[in-house]
Motif scaffolding. Structure first.
Motif, PDB file in Angstrom:
ATOM      1  N   LYS A 161      -1.964  -0.608  -5.404  1.00 35.74           N
ATOM      2  CA  LYS A 161      -2.315  -1.672  -4.417  1.00 35.74           C
ATOM      3  C   LYS A 161      -3.141  -1.003  -3.271  1.00 35.74           C
ATOM      4  O   LYS A 161      -3.945  -1.511  -2.591  1.00 35.74           O
ATOM      5  CB  LYS A 161      -1.218  -2.468  -4.262  1.00 35.74           C
ATOM      6  N   ILE A 165       3.479   6.541   1.758  1.00 32.52           N
ATOM      7  CA  ILE A 165       4.087   5.858   0.676  1.00 32.52           C
ATOM      8  C   ILE A 165       5.483   6.602   0.551  1.00 32.52           C
ATOM      9  O   ILE A 165       5.506   7.873   0.447  1.00 32.52           O
ATOM     10  CB  ILE A 165       3.713   5.697  -0.608  1.00 32.52           C
ATOM     11  N   ASN A 172       2.565   0.893  -8.983  1.00 35.96           N
ATOM     12  CA  ASN A 172       2.064   0.045  -8.622  1.00 35.96           C
ATOM     13  C   ASN A 172       1.593  -0.292  -7.203  1.00 35.96           C
ATOM     14  O   ASN A 172       0.449  -0.823  -6.874  1.00 35.96           O
ATOM     15  CB  ASN A 172       2.532  -1.411  -9.269  1.00 35.96           C
ATOM     16  N   ASP A 173       2.566   0.052  -6.500  1.00 34.25           N
ATOM     17  CA  ASP A 173       2.479  -0.150  -5.099  1.00 34.25           C
ATOM     18  C   ASP A 173       1.346   0.876  -4.475  1.00 34.25           C
ATOM     19  O   ASP A 173       0.698   0.556  -3.747  1.00 34.25           O
ATOM     20  CB  ASP A 173       3.987   0.353  -4.336  1.00 34.25           C
ATOM     21  N   ASP A 197       5.437  -0.972 -12.400  1.00 32.08           N
ATOM     22  CA  ASP A 197       6.440  -1.075 -11.657  1.00 32.08           C
ATOM     23  C   ASP A 197       7.639  -0.120 -11.804  1.00 32.08           C
ATOM     24  O   ASP A 197       8.614  -0.040 -10.793  1.00 32.08           O
ATOM     25  CB  ASP A 197       6.850  -2.432 -11.391  1.00 32.08           C
ATOM     26  N   GLU A 245       8.854   4.117  -4.200  1.00 26.38           N
ATOM     27  CA  GLU A 245       8.125   3.039  -4.517  1.00 26.38           C
ATOM     28  C   GLU A 245       7.572   3.275  -5.685  1.00 26.38           C
ATOM     29  O   GLU A 245       7.541   4.529  -6.481  1.00 26.38           O
ATOM     30  CB  GLU A 245       7.183   3.079  -3.360  1.00 26.38           C
TER      31      GLU A 245
END
Length: 225
Positions: free
Chosen positions: A25, A14, A21-22, A73, A18
């Protein structure tokens, strides 16, 4: 037992910019416990599922589902990641990785090359797989634990007795941990010893050696002496 033989080569990463929330997921859809964090392609941190849970709003919050997602987010990964990253090279040994994880209190780490580029990930699950494969315990064989005299020939004497009973030695592990001076613990994992010969072998080993524990995993039999 090189790390490159046991590590996971498919690495899900990642980016540092980012959001929380990313990351959440990714943890939901992938069977992973940690995410290496990259910035402009360079490894800069690590974030675990536990880090994400800790940084997420509490279940007692009055926010609704959409408000929680919007809040998460706004939280960037770089604000919750751990840095600097503990890494290890692919040409190191599995036991080195296990020792490092134990010392640092971590459950896994990225595997990198000489230039620091990620080549894989090694986790405690990979180490468990390695350990199980070398003991042969998944094959439902037999296990013998001894308090061995720390002298030449002590292991050969035992392996000869096991082979004379029709058994095959799958692996042998020894340790000086918690052993008195002049002795070490020995763990013999064997296969193919017939039931009638197993009992006779146990009795022979008890008389001649310091047998601590025996198990026949095919029968669910275990005994501590």
């Amino acid at each position: 037992m090189l790390i490159k033989e046991w590590m996971s080569r498919t690495v899900i990463t990642i980016d540092s910019d980012e959001s929380l929330n990313d990351a959440l997921k990714l943890f939901r859809v992938r069977v992973i416990s940690m995410l290496p964090v990259l910035k402009e392609g360079k490894l800069v941190g690590i974030v675990t599922h536990g880090d994400v849970k800790k940084a997420s709003p509490s279940g007692a919050t009055t926010l609704d589902r959409h408000e929680i997602a919007a809040l998460m987010d706004t939280v960037l990964i770089e604000s919750v990641m751990s840095s600097p990253v503990i890494t290890i090279r692919a040409d190191h040994m599995i036991d080195e990785a296990a020792g490092l994880m134990l010392a640092e209190g971590i459950s896994g780490m990225p595997v990198v090359d000489k230039k620091g580029k990620i080549k894989g990930v090694i986790t405690k699950s990979d180490i468990f797989r390695c350990f199980v494969s070398f003991t042969g315990v998944s094959n439902k064989g037999q296990v013998f634990a001894f308090n061995l005299p720390d002298k030449s020939g002590s292991i050969k004497d035992l392996t000869d007795k096991i082979r004379n009973s029709g058994g095959r030695v799958c692996s042998i592990m020894t340790s000086y941990e918690d052993s008195e001076k002049g002795f070490r613990k020995g763990f013999f994992y064997t296969l193919d010893i017939d039931s009638d010969k197993f009992d006779n072998l146990v009795e022979e080993l008890r008389k001649a050696d310091e047998l601590l524990y025996v198990a026949d995993l095919s029968k669910g039999f275990r005994k501590i002496f």
